[in-house]
Design a protein around this motif. Structure first.
Motif, PDB file in Angstrom:
ATOM      1  N   PHE A   1       0.838  -1.195   0.000  1.00  0.00           N
ATOM      2  CA  PHE A   1       0.000   0.000   0.000  1.00  0.00           C
ATOM      3  C   PHE A   1       0.873   1.245   0.000  1.00  0.00           C
ATOM      4  CE2 PHE A   1      -2.216  -3.309   2.505  1.00  0.00           C
ATOM      5  CZ  PHE A   1      -3.279  -3.543   1.644  1.00  0.00           C
ATOM      6  N   LYS A   2       0.307   2.330  -0.499  1.00  0.00           N
ATOM      7  CA  LYS A   2       1.037   3.587  -0.559  1.00  0.00           C
ATOM      8  C   LYS A   2       1.135   4.213   0.826  1.00  0.00           C
ATOM      9  CE  LYS A   2      -0.305   4.711  -5.330  1.00  0.00           C
ATOM     10  NZ  LYS A   2      -0.974   5.709  -6.191  1.00  0.00           N
ATOM     11  N   GLU A   3       2.075   5.106   0.961  1.00  0.00           N
ATOM     12  CA  GLU A   3       2.259   5.831   2.213  1.00  0.00           C
ATOM     13  C   GLU A   3       1.045   6.697   2.503  1.00  0.00           C
ATOM     14  OE1 GLU A   3       5.641   8.779   4.254  1.00  0.00           O
ATOM     15  OE2 GLU A   3       5.854   8.025   2.196  1.00  0.00           O
ATOM     16  N   ASP A   4       0.709   6.854   3.789  1.00  0.00           N
ATOM     17  CA  ASP A   4      -0.397   7.701   4.251  1.00  0.00           C
ATOM     18  C   ASP A   4      -1.730   7.272   3.630  1.00  0.00           C
ATOM     19  OD1 ASP A   4       1.631   9.069   5.505  1.00  0.00           O
ATOM     20  OD2 ASP A   4       1.695  10.686   4.037  1.00  0.00           O
TER      21      ASP A   4
ATOM     22  N   ILE B   1       3.800  -0.647   8.911  1.00  0.00           N
ATOM     23  CA  ILE B   1       2.511  -0.202   9.435  1.00  0.00           C
ATOM     24  C   ILE B   1       2.511   1.310   9.631  1.00  0.00           C
ATOM     25  CG2 ILE B   1       1.013  -0.300  11.471  1.00  0.00           C
ATOM     26  CD1 ILE B   1       1.830  -3.263  11.724  1.00  0.00           C
ATOM     27  N   HIS B   2       3.589   1.827  10.190  1.00  0.00           N
ATOM     28  CA  HIS B   2       3.688   3.273  10.389  1.00  0.00           C
ATOM     29  C   HIS B   2       3.654   4.023   9.065  1.00  0.00           C
ATOM     30  CE1 HIS B   2       5.796   7.129  11.120  1.00  0.00           C
ATOM     31  NE2 HIS B   2       5.180   7.087  12.296  1.00  0.00           N
ATOM     32  N   GLN B   3       4.275   3.475   8.056  1.00  0.00           N
ATOM     33  CA  GLN B   3       4.342   4.141   6.756  1.00  0.00           C
ATOM     34  C   GLN B   3       2.972   4.251   6.099  1.00  0.00           C
ATOM     35  OE1 GLN B   3       7.346   2.598   4.127  1.00  0.00           O
ATOM     36  NE2 GLN B   3       6.490   3.570   2.320  1.00  0.00           N
ATOM     37  N   VAL B   4       2.163   3.200   6.196  1.00  0.00           N
ATOM     38  CA  VAL B   4       0.864   3.222   5.503  1.00  0.00           C
ATOM     39  C   VAL B   4      -0.185   3.990   6.287  1.00  0.00           C
ATOM     40  CG1 VAL B   4       1.354   1.032   4.354  1.00  0.00           C
ATOM     41  CG2 VAL B   4       0.065   1.021   6.499  1.00  0.00           C
TER      42      VAL B   4
END
Length: 321
Positions: free
Chosen positions: A120-123, A147-150
């Motif tokens: 998945f893309k960031e944010d 997990i933090h990135q998405v």
């Protein structure tokens, strides 16, 4: 999946055979009545929703898009409502688990992917959930970073995973029996993360305003053989939780098992003759930074000493008089 193959190499940094884990979870999902074996996942999934949602006062906040990492049959999704989550993406390494998910009132999208390689893309997500899946990840720091990135800024991660004291009675009994009968021991219970490391790993991944809590679920059995039967047959295999460590030992000698049963009863037995099996659960909450979030006060800006807390009772009493 290619991601599963990429994280399958054996070694100190890859203790688990992820391809084997995928096969185990796929096999478990095809069993006739998997729900009978899911009592622990059901309880922890419900706790991850209700306990943490209430602690965070999150029932009054709606998350447009949420992600369930290692969703399995949907142990978390069945406890969510449309008032809290508008759309849910369920991710699991085993495609058969996603085909047999529990019904939910929330619109869901199912994606076959490895927890260490979230596609998945960031944010992207407002909320990320995970229940009893991350203990099989080879690179837990990387999984937390993914997990933090998405997550979107001000997004929250709520997770639950097995802790280091899980099945300590069984582990100690088997190790002592093998040392006595075979002159050495090998792992029969997979390694788990220590609670002292969990907060540090979440912080390094970028999460702030962390909360880490522990709980224990204890199940009593007639003896060690019943524990092993339930773990190897009813519980672990049907849940896809059988050991997939590269250094696992496939068989136990009968003499070792008899010795372990006696040790288990002697060291941990209850007064009624039963023996306990303990499952330690870590619950964790972490937020992704956003400018609107409250920040801690600067160091040295406090106007009251912690030592004054002991005087509060006396001050209150004088105030009443």
């Amino acid at each position: 999946s290619p991601a599963a193959d990429a994280s399958s190499g054996s070694g100190a940094l890859s203790p688990f055979d992820r391809r084997l884990k995928r096969k185990q979870k796929n096999w478990a999902a095809l069993q006739a009545e998997p729900a009978k074996c899911d009592y622990l996942r059901e309880e922890v999934g419900a706790a991850a929703c209700y306990l943490h949602f209430m602690l965070l006062n999150l029932p009054f906040r709606t998350f447009p898009l949420a992600l369930d990492v290692g969703s399995g049959r949907g142990y978390i999704a069945q406890h969510l409502t449309k008032e809290t989550v508008e759309k849910l993406v369920q991710v699991d390494i085993a495609e058969n688990a996603l085909k047999n998910t529990v019904e939910s009132e929330i619109p869901t999208v199912k994606v076959v992917a490895d927890e260490e390689f979230l596609p998945f893309k960031e944010d992207t997500f407002d909320l990320v959930l995970s229940s009893l899946s991350l203990h099989w990840v080879n690179d837990l720091p990387k999984a937390f970073r993914e997990i933090h990135q998405v997550l979107k800024p001000d997004g929250v991660f709520i997770g639950a995973m097995f802790g280091g004291d899980t099945l300590y009675e069984l582990r100690c009994s088997l190790q002592l029996a093998e040392l006595e009968r075979e002159g050495g021991f090998s792992p029969h219970v997979s390694p788990f993360t220590a609670v002292s490391d969990l907060g540090h790993l979440l912080s390094r991944a970028g999460f702030n305003t962390l909360t880490v809590d522990t709980d224990e679920i204890q199940v009593n059995y007639p003896g060690l053989f019943e524990v092993m039967e339930d773990l190897q047959g009813k519980y672990v295999l049907c849940m896809g939780e059988s050991n997939c460590s590269w250094n696992r030992k496939p068989l136990l000698h009968r003499e070792t098992m008899l010795a372990a049963a006696a040790i288990y009863q002697e060291m941990y037995g209850n007064s009624d003759g039963s023996v306990p099996a303990t499952f330690q659960i870590y619950y964790m909450i972490g937020w992704k930074f956003h400018e609107s979030q409250a920040r801690p006060a600067q160091r040295g800006s406090a106007t009251v000493s912690l030592g004054d807390l002991a005087k509060i009772g006396g001050l209150l009493s004088r105030g009443k008089k």
